[in-house]
Design a protein around this motif. Sequence first.
Motif, PDB file in Angstrom:
ATOM      1  N   GLU A  12      45.459  26.208  45.615  1.00 27.00           N
ATOM      2  CA  GLU A  12      44.907  26.407  47.137  1.00 27.00           C
ATOM      3  C   GLU A  12      43.268  26.027  46.999  1.00 27.00           C
ATOM      4  N   SER A  13      42.603  26.496  46.010  1.00 30.68           N
ATOM      5  CA  SER A  13      41.274  26.218  45.844  1.00 30.68           C
ATOM      6  C   SER A  13      40.640  25.998  44.293  1.00 30.68           C
ATOM      7  N   LYS A  14      39.671  25.374  44.402  1.00 29.84           N
ATOM      8  CA  LYS A  14      38.849  25.195  42.816  1.00 29.84           C
ATOM      9  C   LYS A  14      38.409  26.178  42.512  1.00 29.84           C
ATOM     10  N   GLY A  15      38.303  26.406  41.114  1.00 32.36           N
ATOM     11  CA  GLY A  15      37.654  27.590  40.420  1.00 32.36           C
ATOM     12  C   GLY A  15      38.986  28.190  39.455  1.00 32.36           C
ATOM     13  N   GLY A  16      38.453  28.871  38.747  1.00 27.42           N
ATOM     14  CA  GLY A  16      39.267  29.810  37.663  1.00 27.42           C
ATOM     15  C   GLY A  16      40.177  30.514  38.321  1.00 27.42           C
ATOM     16  N   VAL A  17      41.245  30.844  37.532  1.00 28.20           N
ATOM     17  CA  VAL A  17      42.344  31.874  38.062  1.00 28.20           C
ATOM     18  C   VAL A  17      41.790  33.145  37.775  1.00 28.20           C
ATOM     19  N   ILE A  18      41.104  33.682  36.646  1.00 22.81           N
ATOM     20  CA  ILE A  18      40.769  35.026  36.635  1.00 22.81           C
ATOM     21  C   ILE A  18      39.100  35.200  36.932  1.00 22.81           C
ATOM     22  N   TYR A  19      39.073  36.086  37.720  1.00 21.88           N
ATOM     23  CA  TYR A  19      37.654  36.449  38.156  1.00 21.88           C
ATOM     24  C   TYR A  19      37.106  37.686  37.282  1.00 21.88           C
ATOM     25  N   ARG A  20      36.061  37.156  36.521  1.00 19.29           N
ATOM     26  CA  ARG A  20      35.146  38.017  35.835  1.00 19.29           C
ATOM     27  C   ARG A  20      34.279  38.864  36.261  1.00 19.29           C
ATOM     28  N   GLN A  21      33.909  40.174  36.292  1.00 20.30           N
ATOM     29  CA  GLN A  21      32.912  40.901  36.845  1.00 20.30           C
ATOM     30  C   GLN A  21      32.397  41.810  35.863  1.00 20.30           C
ATOM     31  N   ILE A  22      30.883  42.093  36.039  1.00 20.02           N
ATOM     32  CA  ILE A  22      30.399  43.121  35.102  1.00 20.02           C
ATOM     33  C   ILE A  22      30.522  44.740  36.143  1.00 20.02           C
ATOM     34  N   ARG A  23      31.326  45.617  35.437  1.00 18.32           N
ATOM     35  CA  ARG A  23      31.406  47.015  36.351  1.00 18.32           C
ATOM     36  C   ARG A  23      30.891  47.908  35.284  1.00 18.32           C
ATOM     37  N   VAL A  24      30.651  49.228  35.999  1.00 14.92           N
ATOM     38  CA  VAL A  24      30.133  50.212  35.108  1.00 14.92           C
ATOM     39  C   VAL A  24      31.358  51.276  34.779  1.00 14.92           C
ATOM     40  N   GLY A  25      31.230  51.513  33.449  1.00 10.18           N
ATOM     41  CA  GLY A  25      32.405  52.447  33.047  1.00 10.18           C
ATOM     42  C   GLY A  25      32.014  53.855  32.826  1.00 10.18           C
ATOM     43  N   LYS A  26      32.740  54.427  31.754  1.00 10.94           N
ATOM     44  CA  LYS A  26      32.379  55.882  31.418  1.00 10.94           C
ATOM     45  C   LYS A  26      31.078  55.907  31.016  1.00 10.94           C
ATOM     46  N   ASP A  27      30.155  57.036  31.330  1.00 12.01           N
ATOM     47  CA  ASP A  27      28.906  57.284  30.955  1.00 12.01           C
ATOM     48  C   ASP A  27      27.947  56.164  31.336  1.00 12.01           C
ATOM     49  N   ARG A  63      31.232  60.278  39.079  1.00 11.19           N
ATOM     50  CA  ARG A  63      32.211  59.547  38.999  1.00 11.19           C
ATOM     51  C   ARG A  63      32.377  58.941  37.706  1.00 11.19           C
ATOM     52  N   LEU A  64      30.961  58.960  36.929  1.00  6.13           N
ATOM     53  CA  LEU A  64      31.158  58.064  35.639  1.00  6.13           C
ATOM     54  C   LEU A  64      31.258  58.827  34.590  1.00  6.13           C
ATOM     55  N   HIS A  65      31.621  60.306  34.598  1.00  2.00           N
ATOM     56  CA  HIS A  65      31.590  61.016  33.752  1.00  2.00           C
ATOM     57  C   HIS A  65      33.377  60.938  32.810  1.00  2.00           C
ATOM     58  N   ILE A  66      33.988  60.248  33.471  1.00  2.07           N
ATOM     59  CA  ILE A  66      35.434  59.657  32.732  1.00  2.07           C
ATOM     60  C   ILE A  66      35.555  58.382  32.988  1.00  2.07           C
ATOM     61  N   LYS A  67      36.623  58.020  32.006  1.00  2.38           N
ATOM     62  CA  LYS A  67      37.065  56.433  32.029  1.00  2.38           C
ATOM     63  C   LYS A  67      37.338  56.105  33.473  1.00  2.38           C
ATOM     64  N   PRO A  68      37.011  54.714  34.032  1.00  3.24           N
ATOM     65  CA  PRO A  68      37.626  54.362  35.239  1.00  3.24           C
ATOM     66  C   PRO A  68      38.989  53.950  35.027  1.00  3.24           C
ATOM     67  N   GLY A  69      39.718  53.996  36.376  1.00  4.74           N
ATOM     68  CA  GLY A  69      41.207  53.621  36.263  1.00  4.74           C
ATOM     69  C   GLY A  69      41.501  52.374  37.195  1.00  4.74           C
ATOM     70  N   ILE A  70      42.787  51.969  37.257  1.00 11.59           N
ATOM     71  CA  ILE A  70      43.296  51.102  38.320  1.00 11.59           C
ATOM     72  C   ILE A  70      43.846  51.767  39.567  1.00 11.59           C
ATOM     73  N   THR A  71      44.016  52.906  39.242  1.00 10.98           N
ATOM     74  CA  THR A  71      44.579  53.572  40.614  1.00 10.98           C
ATOM     75  C   THR A  71      43.978  54.833  40.402  1.00 10.98           C
ATOM     76  N   CYS A  72      43.810  55.664  41.605  1.00  9.66           N
ATOM     77  CA  CYS A  72      43.072  56.877  41.824  1.00  9.66           C
ATOM     78  C   CYS A  72      43.795  57.862  43.108  1.00  9.66           C
ATOM     79  N   ILE A  73      43.106  58.845  43.384  1.00 12.98           N
ATOM     80  CA  ILE A  73      43.507  59.708  44.310  1.00 12.98           C
ATOM     81  C   ILE A  73      43.269  58.827  45.753  1.00 12.98           C
ATOM     82  N   TRP A  74      42.178  58.447  45.950  1.00  7.67           N
ATOM     83  CA  TRP A  74      41.895  57.804  47.262  1.00  7.67           C
ATOM     84  C   TRP A  74      42.449  56.265  47.391  1.00  7.67           C
TER      85      TRP A  74
END
Length: 236
Positions: free
Chosen positions: A71-86, A178-189
């Motif tokens: 469908e479009s030009k560019g890579g398949v995987i999008y990489r981004q810097i996120r903030v994790g635990k602590d 929110r940064l006190h524990i490791k982030p997840g793929i899914t969560c309550i909300w």
Amino acid sequence: MDENRIQVARGNSMRIVLPRIFSGRGKMVVWRISVATTYFVKRMLDIIVSLAMIILLIPLFVAVAILIKLESKGGVIYRQIRVGKDGQHFTFYKFRSMFVDAEKRKSQILDQNDSSDGVIFKMKNDPRITRIGRFIRKYSIDELPQLFNVLEGSMSLVGPRPPLPTEVAQYTLDERKRLHIKPGITCIWQVSGRSDIPFKKQVLLDEQYIKNHGLLKDIAILLKTIPAILTGKGAY
């Protein structure tokens, strides 16, 4: 006399001091062992489930990758810097669901943010999203590469979603919990309405999870994630 049991005389009455293991220091040791065991089991669950899913989903990964490239030009995987635990930064993986110039075009549509609280940017009809991107976002297929984040240890299956550094810069002290524990793929909300839930309520639900999280709660959230994905409600 048993060194761990001491009798203390007070008038005509006697009282027995409990064994030292039940003292304040003993309780702390037991608590630490319990927490360490819980985190170890959670980590083992993360490794086993993420590895099994990666293997099972290889055909889907290949199919999605081909459709994105067609469908479009560019890579398949999008990489981004996120903030994790602590507050630790890590590289976050997703299937690319937008055109390659999406970040450059973001400044042109900031005034159309559908997130009422303003900290995060969400737009229901974002023009930067590709056709295949709209489909994989609706059913959370774009999030599947994060199984590799879970396998490597930067994320967990269940936990608060990892924010962007620019979002964390706007956090209050309470929101930084929110940064006190490791982030997840899914969560309550994520299983309660996803992007339809305002940011401040997302924070409250994440704090609720942090205070009461455990293996049984994680399993319950994982099971609720399946119907939430199939309905596609609140995904954009």
